[in-house]
Design an enzyme around this catalytic site. Structure first.
Site, short mmCIF file in Angstrom:
data_model
loop_
_atom_site.label_atom_id
_atom_site.label_comp_id
_atom_site.label_asym_id
_atom_site.label_seq_id
_atom_site.Cartn_x
_atom_site.Cartn_y
_atom_site.Cartn_z
N GLY A 190 0.83 -1.20 0.00
CA GLY A 190 0.00 0.00 0.00
C GLY A 190 0.86 1.24 0.00
O GLY A 190 2.01 1.23 -0.46
N CYS A 191 0.31 2.33 0.51
CA CYS A 191 1.04 3.59 0.57
C CYS A 191 2.35 3.41 1.32
O CYS A 191 2.37 2.89 2.44
CB CYS A 191 0.18 4.66 1.25
SG CYS A 191 1.05 6.22 1.47
N PHE A 192 3.44 3.83 0.72
CA PHE A 192 4.74 3.59 1.34
C PHE A 192 4.98 4.40 2.60
O PHE A 192 5.82 4.05 3.41
CB PHE A 192 5.90 3.70 0.36
CG PHE A 192 6.00 4.94 -0.49
CD1 PHE A 192 5.53 6.17 -0.09
CD2 PHE A 192 6.61 4.86 -1.73
CE1 PHE A 192 5.66 7.31 -0.89
CE2 PHE A 192 6.76 5.97 -2.55
CZ PHE A 192 6.28 7.20 -2.12
N TRP A 193 4.22 5.47 2.82
CA TRP A 193 4.39 6.24 4.06
C TRP A 193 4.07 5.36 5.27
O TRP A 193 4.82 5.32 6.23
CB TRP A 193 3.48 7.45 4.09
CG TRP A 193 3.73 8.50 3.07
CD1 TRP A 193 4.87 8.72 2.35
CD2 TRP A 193 2.80 9.50 2.66
NE1 TRP A 193 4.70 9.79 1.51
CE2 TRP A 193 3.44 10.29 1.69
CE3 TRP A 193 1.50 9.80 3.01
CZ2 TRP A 193 2.81 11.37 1.07
CZ3 TRP A 193 0.87 10.88 2.40
CH2 TRP A 193 1.53 11.64 1.45
N ALA A 213 3.78 2.05 5.32
CA ALA A 213 4.64 0.86 5.33
C ALA A 213 5.96 1.18 6.01
O ALA A 213 6.45 0.40 6.84
CB ALA A 213 4.87 0.36 3.91
#
Length: 157
Positions: free
Chosen positions: A12-15, A17
């Site tokens: 998903g969104c790498f922020w 993760a």
């Protein structure tokens, strides 16, 4: 020098993760970026428009004497939904796909066994893709350690 290993996850969104992994004991460093795709050095805009085929990922350097690859995989599975293709929460698009990128045969085998175990525990189809790691392209600086910089409490990891 310590034996530092690397793994890369798309979840998903790498922020979010990155936020999952950056504070974990044994994780030496994290960096968000892109893997897969058809162009070199993609920008966030290119990836978000679906023009590059890249996945948003978090690259994790870790000390296997402190945290095992299995433990990192447990965090991976428990912090996103591996049954929704091209979607995590409100984020929709190919770049949000569930991926495990491996760097050697040992990681590949462990990841495959981990996926099999997850599949045994659900009636839903696990759509996570396990693929050999290719080129990693770091995202722009403003994406790195995003939640740490913003001191954002939206995510409760």
């Amino acid at each position: 020098m310590k034996n530092i290993k690397t793994t890369v996850f798309g979840m998903g969104c790498f922020w979010g993760a990155e936020e999952v992994f950056r504070k974990i004991n044994g994780v030496v460093s994290t960096e968000v970026g892109f893997m897969g795709g058809t162009i070199k050095n993609p920008t966030y805009g290119q990836v978000c428009r679906g023009k590059s085929g890249h996945i948003e990922v978090v690259k994790i350097d870790y000390d296997p004497e402190i945290i095992s690859y299995d433990e990192l995989l447990d965090l991976f599975w428990n912090n996103h939904n591996p049954t929704t293709p091209n979607k995590q929460g409100w984020d929709v698009g190919e770049q949000y796909s569930s991926y495990i990128f491996y760097f050697d045969d040992e990681q590949k085998l462990i990841a495959e066994k981990s996926l099999e175990k997850m599949q045994e525990n659900t009636d839903l189809k696990i759509v996570t893709i396990i693929e050999k790691a290719g080129s990693f392209y770091p995202a722009e600086e403003y994406h790195q350690k995003y939640f740490m910089k913003k001191n954002n409490s939206i995510l409760n990891f």
